[in-house]
Design an enzyme around this catalytic site. Structure first.
Site, PDB file in Angstrom:
ATOM      1  N   SER A 172     -60.817   8.019  30.789  1.00  0.00           N
ATOM      2  CA  SER A 172     -61.808   7.073  30.281  1.00  0.00           C
ATOM      3  C   SER A 172     -62.418   7.595  28.991  1.00  0.00           C
ATOM      4  O   SER A 172     -62.546   8.815  28.799  1.00  0.00           O
ATOM      5  CB  SER A 172     -62.908   6.914  31.342  1.00  0.00           C
ATOM      6  OG  SER A 172     -64.047   6.297  30.785  1.00  0.00           O
ATOM      7  N   TYR A 195     -69.034  10.729  38.083  1.00  0.00           N
ATOM      8  CA  TYR A 195     -67.804   9.968  37.818  1.00  0.00           C
ATOM      9  C   TYR A 195     -67.108  10.508  36.569  1.00  0.00           C
ATOM     10  O   TYR A 195     -65.907  10.784  36.575  1.00  0.00           O
ATOM     11  CB  TYR A 195     -68.121   8.473  37.635  1.00  0.00           C
ATOM     12  CG  TYR A 195     -66.956   7.711  37.048  1.00  0.00           C
ATOM     13  CD1 TYR A 195     -65.822   7.452  37.805  1.00  0.00           C
ATOM     14  CD2 TYR A 195     -66.972   7.292  35.709  1.00  0.00           C
ATOM     15  CE1 TYR A 195     -64.732   6.784  37.254  1.00  0.00           C
ATOM     16  CE2 TYR A 195     -65.889   6.624  35.160  1.00  0.00           C
ATOM     17  CZ  TYR A 195     -64.776   6.375  35.933  1.00  0.00           C
ATOM     18  OH  TYR A 195     -63.692   5.736  35.372  1.00  0.00           O
ATOM     19  N   LYS A 255     -63.259  12.569  35.784  1.00  0.00           N
ATOM     20  CA  LYS A 255     -62.230  12.284  34.768  1.00  0.00           C
ATOM     21  C   LYS A 255     -61.966  13.527  33.919  1.00  0.00           C
ATOM     22  O   LYS A 255     -60.817  13.867  33.636  1.00  0.00           O
ATOM     23  CB  LYS A 255     -62.653  11.105  33.894  1.00  0.00           C
ATOM     24  CG  LYS A 255     -62.748   9.787  34.649  1.00  0.00           C
ATOM     25  CD  LYS A 255     -61.405   9.410  35.251  1.00  0.00           C
ATOM     26  CE  LYS A 255     -61.492   8.222  36.179  1.00  0.00           C
ATOM     27  NZ  LYS A 255     -60.268   8.008  36.974  1.00  0.00           N
TER      28      LYS A 255
HETATM   29  P1  NAD Z   1     -60.344  -0.561  41.177  1.00  0.00           P
HETATM   30  O1  NAD Z   1     -61.409  -0.050  42.068  1.00  0.00           O
HETATM   31  O2  NAD Z   1     -60.191  -2.029  41.017  1.00  0.00           O
HETATM   32  O3  NAD Z   1     -58.928   0.032  41.635  1.00  0.00           O
HETATM   33  C1  NAD Z   1     -58.789   1.282  42.257  1.00  0.00           C
HETATM   34  C2  NAD Z   1     -57.910   1.076  43.480  1.00  0.00           C
HETATM   35  O4  NAD Z   1     -57.719   2.350  44.104  1.00  0.00           O
HETATM   36  C3  NAD Z   1     -58.531   0.141  44.518  1.00  0.00           C
HETATM   37  O5  NAD Z   1     -57.572  -0.837  44.901  1.00  0.00           O
HETATM   38  C4  NAD Z   1     -58.861   1.064  45.700  1.00  0.00           C
HETATM   39  O6  NAD Z   1     -58.728   0.414  46.946  1.00  0.00           O
HETATM   40  C5  NAD Z   1     -57.830   2.171  45.508  1.00  0.00           C
HETATM   41  N1  NAD Z   1     -58.211   3.473  46.077  1.00  0.00           N
HETATM   42  C6  NAD Z   1     -59.373   4.145  45.892  1.00  0.00           C
HETATM   43  N2  NAD Z   1     -59.337   5.303  46.579  1.00  0.00           N
HETATM   44  C7  NAD Z   1     -58.138   5.364  47.201  1.00  0.00           C
HETATM   45  C8  NAD Z   1     -57.517   6.296  48.061  1.00  0.00           C
HETATM   46  N3  NAD Z   1     -58.134   7.416  48.465  1.00  0.00           N
HETATM   47  N4  NAD Z   1     -56.274   6.036  48.521  1.00  0.00           N
HETATM   48  C9  NAD Z   1     -55.636   4.900  48.149  1.00  0.00           C
HETATM   49  N5  NAD Z   1     -56.173   3.969  47.334  1.00  0.00           N
HETATM   50  C10 NAD Z   1     -57.413   4.195  46.870  1.00  0.00           C
HETATM   51  O7  NAD Z   1     -60.554   0.141  39.755  1.00  0.00           O
HETATM   52  P2  NAD Z   1     -59.882  -0.191  38.350  1.00  0.00           P
HETATM   53  O8  NAD Z   1     -60.897  -0.845  37.492  1.00  0.00           O
HETATM   54  O9  NAD Z   1     -58.552  -0.830  38.538  1.00  0.00           O
HETATM   55  O10 NAD Z   1     -59.711   1.281  37.778  1.00  0.00           O
HETATM   56  C11 NAD Z   1     -58.501   2.006  37.999  1.00  0.00           C
HETATM   57  C12 NAD Z   1     -58.672   3.415  37.450  1.00  0.00           C
HETATM   58  O11 NAD Z   1     -58.998   3.339  36.062  1.00  0.00           O
HETATM   59  C13 NAD Z   1     -59.795   4.212  38.107  1.00  0.00           C
HETATM   60  O12 NAD Z   1     -59.352   5.549  38.259  1.00  0.00           O
HETATM   61  C14 NAD Z   1     -60.917   4.129  37.110  1.00  0.00           C
HETATM   62  O13 NAD Z   1     -61.764   5.248  37.180  1.00  0.00           O
HETATM   63  C15 NAD Z   1     -60.148   4.110  35.800  1.00  0.00           C
HETATM   64  N6  NAD Z   1     -60.916   3.468  34.717  1.00  0.00           N
HETATM   65  C16 NAD Z   1     -61.370   2.196  34.882  1.00  0.00           C
HETATM   66  C17 NAD Z   1     -62.117   1.595  33.870  1.00  0.00           C
HETATM   67  C18 NAD Z   1     -62.662   0.193  34.051  1.00  0.00           C
HETATM   68  O14 NAD Z   1     -63.518  -0.207  33.259  1.00  0.00           O
HETATM   69  N7  NAD Z   1     -62.202  -0.588  35.023  1.00  0.00           N
HETATM   70  C19 NAD Z   1     -62.382   2.301  32.688  1.00  0.00           C
HETATM   71  C20 NAD Z   1     -61.885   3.601  32.537  1.00  0.00           C
HETATM   72  C21 NAD Z   1     -61.141   4.184  33.568  1.00  0.00           C
END
Ligand code: NAD
Ligand code: UDP
Length: 347
Positions: A124, A148, A152
């Site tokens: 991120s 959080y 990362k």
């Molecule tokens: P999200 O919560 O929609 O998706 C994450 C998925 O991981 C979910 O479906 C959840 O059920 C699954 N999950 C969590 N823990 C788990 C585990 N122990 N075992 C199996 N599955 C598990 O989030 P997102 O927005 O799709 O983000 C995806 C990644 O991108 C994350 O790592 C997040 O930190 C990173 N990220 C997101 C953003 C954003 O703005 N959405 C920005 C920067 C980084």
């Protein structure tokens, strides 16, 4: 390539699964649905027109994770699974460190057990902390402002060390602000719950679930006084993962970092106005105090991804708003509860 997508039922993961399938790769979803609905599998299958292999598994469970790797023998991993709510991470740091780090460790063990060598990590822009603009991948003064953010930073460091010591190649992908939804309206950001982020809050105001958008701060040193971020369409972001994994398969490197953003900033009020164009009505807005910890303005330096991956974000802010609105309208109560029609694979 066969690509194991951890968190593949989530917001960014589900779009990446669709883009992988449409690019001719074979995605395998592993998710415990802790922050997604299993019926997203139906939606993904509806878009791509065929079955997708999926597992219901907790990726902090190393033994289960290894079994999935030995059964599937993927060529690459894209690691989305993790928790992502900044405020919750402050209140429950252990939950965040355990889930976000242990999923990473299990996946690496699975890769080593099965001979998988390519790993793309969801990082991120938050790792740039208080670094000066422009945010370039060479920046060394990284920091975090929340547990959080530290998951990362730690993830990046751990993977860099592992890549240096093994034959695993790692892409560290620093996302800016992913928004939008698939143009079909079938998948998008889970529209339920109280959103912390701007786009879901705007969408809630547009549908009437929230009566007013609170704009946190209008006295920043930006053209209209509101904070500026680099919003990028989630489908563009999904495509970048494919470009990164393909690049890794062709380059003998340990670790490579790419910013994923458009390189352009949009203010809170500009995003509100773009959404008003998409939904066709004015949105009630009220200025509120600044949100603690917010930086005034930042955006990606996006040249490296363009030059090395041949990837640029193509979709406009208007596309992001139109697709978010379309998804909201099709799913006014969020995605359906229940089980998908297709059966999970057993680890
Ligand atoms: P999200 O919560 O929609 O998706 C994450 C998925 O991981 C979910 O479906 C959840 O059920 C699954 N999950 C969590 N823990 C788990 C585990 N122990 N075992 C199996 N599955 C598990 O989030 P997102 O927005 O799709 O983000 C995806 C990644 O991108 C994350 O790592 C997040 O930190 C990173 N990220 C997101 C953003 C954003 O703005 N959405 C920005 C920067 C980084
Ligand atoms: N924001 C806002 N009202 C909201 C949610 C967010 O004014 O209800 C502002 C927030 O202060 C920030 C910008 O919108 O300036 C983007 O916030 P978001 O949480 O989406 O992204 P981040 O700041 O984490 O990059």
């Amino acid at each position: 390539m066969k690509v194991l997508v951890s968190g593949g039922a989530g917001y960014i993961g589900s779009h990446t699964v669709v883009q992988l399938a449409e690019a001719g790769h074979e995605p395998v979803i592993v998710d415990n649905f802790s922050n997604s609905k299993p019926t997203v599998i139906d939606r993904v299958e509806q878009i791509i027109g065929h079955h997708v292999t999926w597992y219901r598994a907790d990726l902090t469970d190393r033994a289960v994770t290894e079994r999935i790797f030995l059964r599937e023998r993927p060529d690459a991993v894209i690691h989305f699974a993790g928790f992502k709510a900044v405020g919750e991470s402050v209140a429950e740091p252990l939950k965040y460190y355990e889930n976000n780090l242990n999923t990473t460790f299990s996946l690496i063990h699975g890769m080593q057990a099965s001979g998988c060598r390519l790993f793309a990590f969801s990082s991120s822009a938050t790792v740039y902390g208080m670094a000066p603009l422009p945010f370039t991948e060479e920046e060394t003064d990284l920091s975090a402002l929340s547990p959080y953010g530290y998951t990362k930073l730690a993830g990046e460091r751990i993977l860099t060390d592992i890549a240096a010591a093994t034959d695993i190649r790692v892409a560290l992908l620093r996302y800016f602000n992913p928004v939008g939804a698939h143009p079909s309206g079938l998948i998008g950001e889970n529209p339920l719950g109280i959103p912390n982020n701007l786009m879901p809050a705007i969408a809630n105001v547009a549908t009437g679930r929230q009566d007013m958008l609170h704009v946190f701060g209008n006295d920043y040193p930006t053209p209209d006084g509101t904070c500026v971020r680099d919003y990028l369409h989630v489908v563009d972001l999904a495509d970048a993962h494919i470009a990164a994994v393909e690049w890794l398969s062709e380059h003998d490197v340990a670790t490579r970092i790419w910013n994923l953003g458009t390189g352009r900033g949009t203010s809170v009020l500009e995003l509100v106005h773009a959404f008003e164009r998409a939904c066709g009505h004015k949105l009630p807005v009220e200025f509120a105090p600044r949100r603690p910890g917010d930086r005034d303005a930042y955006w990606a330096s996006a040249e490296r991804a363009r030059d090395e991956l041949g990837w640029v974000a193509k979709r406009s802010v208007d596309d992001m708003c139109a697709d978010t609105w379309h998804c909201q309208q099709g799913n006014p109560d969020g995605f359906p509860n229940g089980e998908p029609a297709s059966q999970p694979s057993q680890a």
